[in-house]
Design a protein around this motif. Sequence first.
Motif, PDB file in Angstrom:
ATOM      1  N   ARG A   1       4.242  -2.886 -11.608  1.00 44.94           N
ATOM      2  CA  ARG A   1       3.312  -1.808 -11.935  1.00 44.94           C
ATOM      3  C   ARG A   1       3.241  -0.769 -10.824  1.00 44.94           C
ATOM      4  O   ARG A   1       3.095   0.437 -11.083  1.00 44.94           O
ATOM      5  CB  ARG A   1       1.922  -2.390 -12.223  1.00 44.94           C
ATOM      6  CG  ARG A   1       1.851  -3.167 -13.537  1.00 44.94           C
ATOM      7  CD  ARG A   1       0.426  -3.535 -13.881  1.00 44.94           C
ATOM      8  NE  ARG A   1      -0.157  -4.475 -12.929  1.00 44.94           N
ATOM      9  CZ  ARG A   1      -0.024  -5.796 -13.007  1.00 44.94           C
ATOM     10  NH1 ARG A   1       0.683  -6.340 -13.984  1.00 44.94           N
ATOM     11  NH2 ARG A   1      -0.591  -6.590 -12.110  1.00 44.94           N
TER      12      ARG A   1
ATOM     13  N   THR B   1       4.180   3.172 -11.241  1.00 47.10           N
ATOM     14  CA  THR B   1       3.277   4.250 -10.837  1.00 47.10           C
ATOM     15  C   THR B   1       3.987   5.261  -9.942  1.00 47.10           C
ATOM     16  O   THR B   1       3.832   6.484 -10.117  1.00 47.10           O
ATOM     17  CB  THR B   1       2.048   3.674 -10.106  1.00 47.10           C
ATOM     18  OG1 THR B   1       1.348   2.788 -10.987  1.00 47.10           O
ATOM     19  CG2 THR B   1       1.117   4.771  -9.648  1.00 47.10           C
TER      20      THR B   1
ATOM     21  N   SER C   1       4.712   9.057 -11.127  1.00 47.75           N
ATOM     22  CA  SER C   1       4.165  10.140 -10.306  1.00 47.75           C
ATOM     23  C   SER C   1       5.267  11.086  -9.842  1.00 47.75           C
ATOM     24  O   SER C   1       5.084  12.306  -9.823  1.00 47.75           O
ATOM     25  CB  SER C   1       3.427   9.560  -9.098  1.00 47.75           C
ATOM     26  OG  SER C   1       2.338   8.750  -9.500  1.00 47.75           O
TER      27      SER C   1
END
Length: 352
Positions: free
Chosen positions: A153, A157, A161
């Motif tokens: 995870r 992310t 991003s």
Amino acid sequence: MGRVKGSDLRIRRKAQQLGSSTLAVSVPAEWAHYHELTKGDELIVQRDENGNSLLITPNQPAAEDVETTINADAMSTDALSRAVITQYVLGRGLIRIEADESLDAEHYDAVLEAERRLMGLGIVEESATHITVRCSVDPDDFELPTLLGRLGRTEATIRSSAVSALLDGDTDAAQRARNRGSQLEKLFSLFLRLVFTTYRNPRLNQAVGVGTGFPLIGYRSAAQDVSLMAGIADDIATIAIEHVTDPLEGPVADDIRSVHDALDTAVEKVRNAVIDPDYELVTDARASLQRVDDHSAAAIDRLETDRPEPLLALTRVHFLFERSARHARDTLDVATHLAFRESPDVVRHGAN
């Protein structure tokens, strides 16, 4: 006890007949002494998945916190920091850094840098000539499947991003995505520490939630793939900083979104197939990776036809997506093997 030439870790023993159907093998005296074994103490004997080797551990292994010493005089600042990280990963509890005369400011900075990058590491003693750090991580507090999920995870992310910053032409957001890499490095080092600790003490298999043998090796491989994919996400963020100053629009932006969305879905399915081994999950993840390939091929074809600017940077982004997909496919191989272990009706070994 006969030592094998060139190795202090391998010894030869002869099997002795014990009763009518039992064979017995003695253990080395120094090993028994170290673990304070006496007659009647229980030992745990574990077979590897192929049945070719046995691993023997005491039911209550020695809990002595052995101190490892690093000679700071022989190392550069970077090398000292890496040495501390290496000893942490190998599962050491106490690490002593010492110098013949005195530690300089660079030595202290190197230790502090390692402390910043590692979870549960702290200085417990220091003087002009030495620093002692202790790792307070308890393997019982972590399960490898849960930690692998956190790693995955965190990588997702960072990647999301970086892609968002690329699409928006936002260099500040891209730099923030890069800064998140330190958190993943910290988790990855902790993951490796738990793997090595469990390898040396198989009694921890149940505590960390992964079996001995291939499952432990497979989880190590899957975590390495996550780390490599995080490095690729960092490369995408770097492209956003150095080559994209305005928001991307039209087919260029649509293709990046479609490839990344397909990749994000596939990577999550692959990770779930490792954590919860099931052949149907493996099959679904494989189909998702094929969709990534299809979207990627279409996007690259469009780049070659339309040749938008910055062409080289955009082409590299799609090649980086393909590299991430390859790492996910490597992890899927691990998931496939784990699923076969859990599904004897799919694959059987040996005679029927």
